[in-house]
Design a protein around this motif. Structure first.
Motif, PDB file in Angstrom:
ATOM      1  N   GLY A   1       0.805  -1.220   0.000  1.00  0.00           N
ATOM      2  CA  GLY A   1       0.000   0.000   0.000  1.00  0.00           C
ATOM      3  C   GLY A   1       0.837   1.269   0.000  1.00  0.00           C
ATOM      4  O   GLY A   1       0.393   2.307  -0.488  1.00  0.00           O
ATOM      5  N   VAL A   2       2.045   1.185   0.562  1.00  0.00           N
ATOM      6  CA  VAL A   2       2.922   2.359   0.512  1.00  0.00           C
ATOM      7  C   VAL A   2       3.892   2.259  -0.674  1.00  0.00           C
ATOM      8  O   VAL A   2       4.868   2.998  -0.757  1.00  0.00           O
ATOM      9  CB  VAL A   2       3.686   2.592   1.844  1.00  0.00           C
ATOM     10  CG1 VAL A   2       2.706   2.841   2.975  1.00  0.00           C
ATOM     11  CG2 VAL A   2       4.617   1.426   2.178  1.00  0.00           C
ATOM     12  N   GLY A   3       3.600   1.338  -1.586  1.00  0.00           N
ATOM     13  CA  GLY A   3       4.327   1.287  -2.844  1.00  0.00           C
ATOM     14  C   GLY A   3       5.672   0.588  -2.794  1.00  0.00           C
ATOM     15  O   GLY A   3       6.618   0.992  -3.462  1.00  0.00           O
TER      16      GLY A   3
ATOM     17  N   ALA B   1       0.004   4.769  -4.586  1.00  0.00           N
ATOM     18  CA  ALA B   1       0.608   4.362  -3.305  1.00  0.00           C
ATOM     19  C   ALA B   1       0.541   5.492  -2.284  1.00  0.00           C
ATOM     20  O   ALA B   1       0.552   6.674  -2.626  1.00  0.00           O
ATOM     21  CB  ALA B   1       2.055   3.929  -3.532  1.00  0.00           C
ATOM     22  N   LEU B   2       0.478   5.097  -1.019  1.00  0.00           N
ATOM     23  CA  LEU B   2       0.431   6.060   0.075  1.00  0.00           C
ATOM     24  C   LEU B   2       1.864   6.414   0.479  1.00  0.00           C
ATOM     25  O   LEU B   2       2.498   5.692   1.238  1.00  0.00           O
ATOM     26  CB  LEU B   2      -0.328   5.470   1.271  1.00  0.00           C
ATOM     27  CG  LEU B   2      -1.722   4.906   0.968  1.00  0.00           C
ATOM     28  CD1 LEU B   2      -2.396   4.465   2.261  1.00  0.00           C
ATOM     29  CD2 LEU B   2      -2.586   5.928   0.251  1.00  0.00           C
TER      30      LEU B   2
END
Lengths: 258, 401
Positions: B68-70, B196-197
């Protein structure tokens, strides 16, 4: 003319869906203000839980995850370990954190993940309609313990802050309340401290916030605040439970706040 | 790069690093524990992260957080552990995050056993978890192919932003074979794109979410995922055809390690003059239905061989559309069928179907060991895509275009 009160940059302008008298909105506001004041909004990733605050991802004005029930600390672990420069916080209720997510929270705390956990304890399952939570008070009536919580049958309410503080791994652990302005001011200072510990990459930080649920408690907002003070605080004492500077168990429970 | 002799699980870990994956979240379980063991040593050396989760449930949510954060991320487990990961995998699929999951399958149900099986085929391809979604699922038949497929899995996961699973039966993880890795030491990092976050500096906030309270919005989300799957189905089918370029009477369908046992059996019976072909899906999801149907059509009878009680046979039947009887031979519980057992089964099926060897070719019956040995000595050093299939002769690796 000048502004004396404004929206915090930490929250979106979207109106929340919370019931009248619920303190989730107040706690959101405190977290939002802390994020703004510490200047970390643009590198913060929040993780919303399942429960009443499931839509928190719409209210916090930063990048947000929506988690599955109880798993926010695991998602936070994945996010923080992958991008250590991010400020990662979870916002979880008592059903989410103290019941289905007990494993995830204890182990994230025990690994000393550099994340901040905001744990909102209102002693009941709110969103699903007022069922018994692990934090429901002895003899408190809910839809799944209509005669009141029988501790001989289902045990005593779980004191999460004390559980976390008992771990050997250094951490910042506190319990605060949101039921009156004095406690709200204290709560915000504690939340700020929790985020600061993360910003300084010091330790895991955990803030339990006692909260009201007038709708499912069947009380007016004012009665709910009084009930929290009268029934919950004696069982869930407020104060800093642990700081990374002190060894585990050496710090007495301290009701003075910060 | 020179070939090295490596245990499957360790080779899988190294393949992930070559693909540029420096983040691993997992939980020990036999027979895949050498993957986390290998990465626990290697990743910190490379500046990556190895985290031993408290459970597979947590591990599946950690990879959700990481992707999710890439960040390119891997988890590996074995059957009972994969069941626990189902929750996270559903959320990851819904949020369209690229992760790679390796399942080194053991026998089930329940705690089952720790020996090789293929009993999670249906779970991986049909019923991984709640909700409408599909995993891309690759099934290697050798350690080399496991390496190639782990690298391919990252490519596909990122191309389509879809969780991708590599299913290897326990043997793939535990045996040692010579493998060749790509030259790159560590692949380039994942592009976090526009999803992404990474912190909202200079842009609008982003949300990684799978909650849609509006039913029509949720309907549209499902339609979007299904359209993506149609695209994957069209472009990403891969399979192997073995001895299907000349007429054959019997078609064997098998995936993973079992296909190699079947090839040994086919080689042996070919020496006797029998005409048998093999179809091996390499992407078991999307399953190459058209390719399978075409091959089924050219056969008189089909035998599906698996290390379970008959799971892929459902897809073979779907492909055959009732045109041919599909016979089944399977062993479960960690029992690996021997080539002799497969040969016996093939003979039974051929007798039942009235299949006889063509008259002119009557070479004497040979034992498998010698037949196989002879084959190896005859092998030309032709370096084809089939290098990993164990028996490259007359084998074609195909991809739907």
């Amino acid at each position: 003319m000048y502004k004396t009160f404004a929206y915090t940059q930490g929250l979106t302008p979207k109106p929340t869906h919370y019931c009248p008298g619920c303190t989730h909105g107040t706690i959101h506001r405190m977290v939002g203000e802390v994020i703004e004041e510490l200047g970390v909004r643009e590198r913060t990733v929040g993780i919303a839980p399942v429960g009443c605050s499931v839509l928190a991802y719409e209210y916090f004005n930063c990048d947000m995850f929506e988690a599955s029930h109880g798993r926010a600390p695991a998602i936070a672990t994945g996010a923080k370990r992958s991008r250590p420069n991010l400020i990662v916080f979870t916002y979880q209720g008592d059903g989410d954190l103290a019941s289905i997510g007990m494993g995830e929270i204890i182990h994230a705390a025990n690994r000393g993940e550099k994340i901040t956990v905001v744990f909102v304890n209102n002693a009941i399952y709110g969103m699903t309609g007022g069922q018994m939570a692990p934090t429901t008070m002895p003899n408190q009536r809910t839809t799944t313990c209509p005669a009141g919580r029988d501790v001989a049958e289902v045990g005593y309410p779980v004191r999460m802050a004390e559980q976390i503080a008992d771990l050997r791994t250094p951490a910042f652990v506190a319990r605060v309340s949101s039921h009156n302005p004095k406690e709200i001011i204290r709560a915000k200072a504690v939340l700020k401290k929790a985020f600061q510990y993360q910003i300084e990459n010091t330790c895991f930080s955990f803030v339990e916030v006692l909260s009201t649920c007038p709708t499912n408690w069947g009380l007016s907002p004012l009665e709910a605040s009084n009930w929290l003070e009268r029934e919950m605080i004696p069982y869930y004492p407020l104060g800093i439970k642990k700081t990374p500077e002190a060894e585990s168990g050496q710090q007495e429970h301290n009701s003075e706040g910060v | 790069m020179a070939r090295v002799l490596m245990k499957g699980n360790e080779a899988i870990g190294e393949a992930a690093i070559r693909a540029g994956c420096l983040h691993f979240f997992g939980y020990p379980i036999t027979p895949q524990s050498e993957v986390p063991e290998y990465l626990a040593k290697r990743l910190p050396e490379l500046g990556g992260q190895y985290v031993q989760a408290e459970s597979e449930v947590a591990a599946s949510n950690m990879i959700y957080g990481s992707a999710g954060v890439g960040i390119r991320v891997l988890t590996t487990s074995s059957s009972p552990g994969i069941s626990l990961m189902a929750e996270g995998i559903s959320y990851i699929a819904a949020c369209e995050l690229p992760v790679v999951i390796v399942n080194i399958m053991r026998s089930g149900p329940g705690l089952g056993g720790i020996l090789p099986a293929q009993s999670d085929y249906l779970q991986a391809t049909k019923g991984m978890a709640h909700g409408d979604f599909h995993l891309i699922v690759l099934a290697p038949s050798s350690v080399q192919e496991a390496v190639d497929m782990v690298i391919l899995a990252f490519e596909l996961a990122e191309k389509y932003r879809n969780p991708t699973m590599v299913i290897g039966d326990g043997m793939i993880g535990q045996m040692m074979e010579p493998v060749e890795f790509p030259d790159q030491e560590i692949g380039p990092p994942l592009d976090p794109g526009d999803w992404a976050l990474t912190g909202c500096k200079g842009r609008e906030k982003r949300i990684v979410n799978s909650l849609y309270l509006d039913p029509e919005e949720c309907n549209q989300q499902n339609i979007r995922l299904e359209k993506k799957w149609e695209k994957i189905t069209k472009a990403e089918q891969r399979w192997e055809e073995y001895k299907c370029d000349k007429p054959y009477d019997l078609l064997i369908c098998a995936f993973g390690m079992v296909s190699r046992i079947c090839k040994t059996a086919i080689d042996s019976l070919s020496e006797e003059g029998y005409r048998i072909g093999l179809f091996r899906p390499m992407t078991v999801n999307p399953f190459p239905y058209d390719a399978c149907a075409k091959l089924v059509k050219k056969s008189k009878r089909v035998l599906d061989v698996e290390m379970n009680m008959g799971q892929m046979i459902q897809d073979v039947r779907l492909a055959a559309e009732g045109s041919k009887p599909i016979e089944f031979f399977g062993k479960a519980g960690g029992v690996v069928p021997s080539p002799d057992e497969v040969i016996d089964e093939i003979r039974k099926v051929m007798k039942k179907a009235g299949i006889k060897k063509p008259k002119k070719k009557t070479s004497p019956k040979k034992k498998i060991g010698t037949a196989a040995k002879k084959k190896t000595s005859k092998k030309t050093a032709k370096k084809s895509a089939a290098k990993s299939s164990g028996s490259p002769k007359r084998s074609k690796i195909r991809r739907k275009r």
